[in-house]
Write a protein that holds these residues in place. Structure first.
Motif, short mmCIF file in Angstrom:
data_model
loop_
_atom_site.label_atom_id
_atom_site.label_comp_id
_atom_site.label_asym_id
_atom_site.label_seq_id
_atom_site.Cartn_x
_atom_site.Cartn_y
_atom_site.Cartn_z
N LEU A 184 -0.72 2.82 -5.07
CA LEU A 184 0.82 2.49 -5.08
C LEU A 184 1.00 3.29 -4.07
O LEU A 184 2.08 2.44 -3.45
CB LEU A 184 1.22 3.49 -6.37
N TYR A 185 1.55 4.07 -3.44
CA TYR A 185 1.75 4.46 -2.40
C TYR A 185 1.54 3.38 -1.04
O TYR A 185 2.37 3.78 0.04
CB TYR A 185 1.26 6.20 -1.50
N ARG A 186 0.41 2.55 -0.47
CA ARG A 186 0.53 1.72 0.12
C ARG A 186 1.41 0.95 -0.02
O ARG A 186 1.71 -0.59 0.83
CB ARG A 186 -1.18 1.26 0.27
N ARG A 187 1.96 0.21 -1.35
CA ARG A 187 2.64 -0.89 -1.67
C ARG A 187 3.80 -0.24 -1.58
O ARG A 187 5.15 -1.47 -1.57
CB ARG A 187 2.30 -1.62 -3.29
N VAL A 188 4.38 0.60 -2.10
CA VAL A 188 5.93 1.47 -2.21
C VAL A 188 6.20 3.01 -1.49
O VAL A 188 5.57 3.35 -1.60
CB VAL A 188 6.36 1.35 -4.14
N PRO A 189 7.79 3.19 -0.90
CA PRO A 189 7.56 4.58 -0.58
C PRO A 189 7.72 5.39 -2.60
O PRO A 189 7.93 4.72 -3.39
CB PRO A 189 8.67 4.04 -0.39
N PHE A 190 6.83 6.16 -1.45
CA PHE A 190 6.34 6.95 -2.66
C PHE A 190 6.13 8.51 -2.12
O PHE A 190 6.66 8.90 -1.08
CB PHE A 190 4.99 7.13 -2.78
#
Length: 218
Positions: A184-190
């Motif tokens: 996820l962190y590569r796709r949305v700010p996490f």
């Protein structure tokens, strides 16, 4: 703890969180009736709903992320979600995690400094920027660069929920919840939230005994 069930201790930390309406407890078929009895013995809000994932052993288990998707899909969830693994105990309130997620309107993972690069190899190693956003994440790293461990405690805003099914459909590992963060962190700010007080990983008999002694003494 000190004689109180571990699950009850975790629920005590979750219940005071403002806005928490329902708690879904996912279990395998073997222990489903046991947890239904536990839920029936504590009526009130938030409602505690037991979800039997139907698994009977390692050969047909859904995995932590598979269980998460089972609840999202099976319960028709369309709301912000706090996800907590059952093998962690905390000494302080967890409300700050939810506040951080609501403020950011982004997914947030709990973060704890284990203070040891060797120990971090059992967890998820995280590197953040100055705003606490994840810039590097590795599940069970062989050569960790940070002693900041990702704890299996997450805030997922409602827009993230459909992405769990996407992750699985793309062949993502259905177990090890950190794998979802890694994707996820590569796709949305996490973002991250530092755990106050102490965190106990009670996934082994030794750490469970240590936590039991310290909580009993308190």
């Amino acid at each position: 703890m000190g004689g109180r069930p571990i699950l009850e201790r975790l629920l005590e930390q979750l219940v005071p969180i403002e806005g928490l309406e329902e708690v879904y407890l996912v279990t395998n078929a073997r222990f489903a009736d046991h947890f239904r009895e536990f839920a029936a013995a504590r009526p009130g809000l938030p409602a505690l709903r037991v979800v039997d994932d139907g698994s009977t052993g390692d050969e047909n288990k859904l995995g932590a992320i598979g269980d998460l998707e089972l609840v999202i899909r099976g319960q028709g969830l369309d709301d912000d979600l706090l996800v907590a693994a059952g093998d962690s105990i905390f000494t302080e309130s967890l409300a700050g995690l939810v506040s951080a997620g609501l403020e950011r309107q982004a997914p947030v993972i709990a973060l704890y400094d284990v203070g040891d690069l060797e120990a971090i190899k059992r967890y998820s190693s995280i590197v953040t920027d100055e705003q606490g956003r994840i810039v590097e994440f590795e599940e069970k790293p062989e050569r960790p660069r940070s002693s900041l461990a990702g704890v299996a405690l997450y805030f997922y805003p409602r827009f993230v929920l459909p992405l769990v099914a996407t992750y699985l459909a793309e062949g993502g590992n259905p177990d090890q919840p950190g794998r979802l963060v890694e994707w996820l962190y590569r796709r949305v700010p996490f973002y991250t939230w530092r755990v106050p007080g102490r965190w106990y990983d009670i996934g082994s008999k030794e750490t469970l005994a240590q936590a039991d002694r310290e909580f009993s003494a308190g």
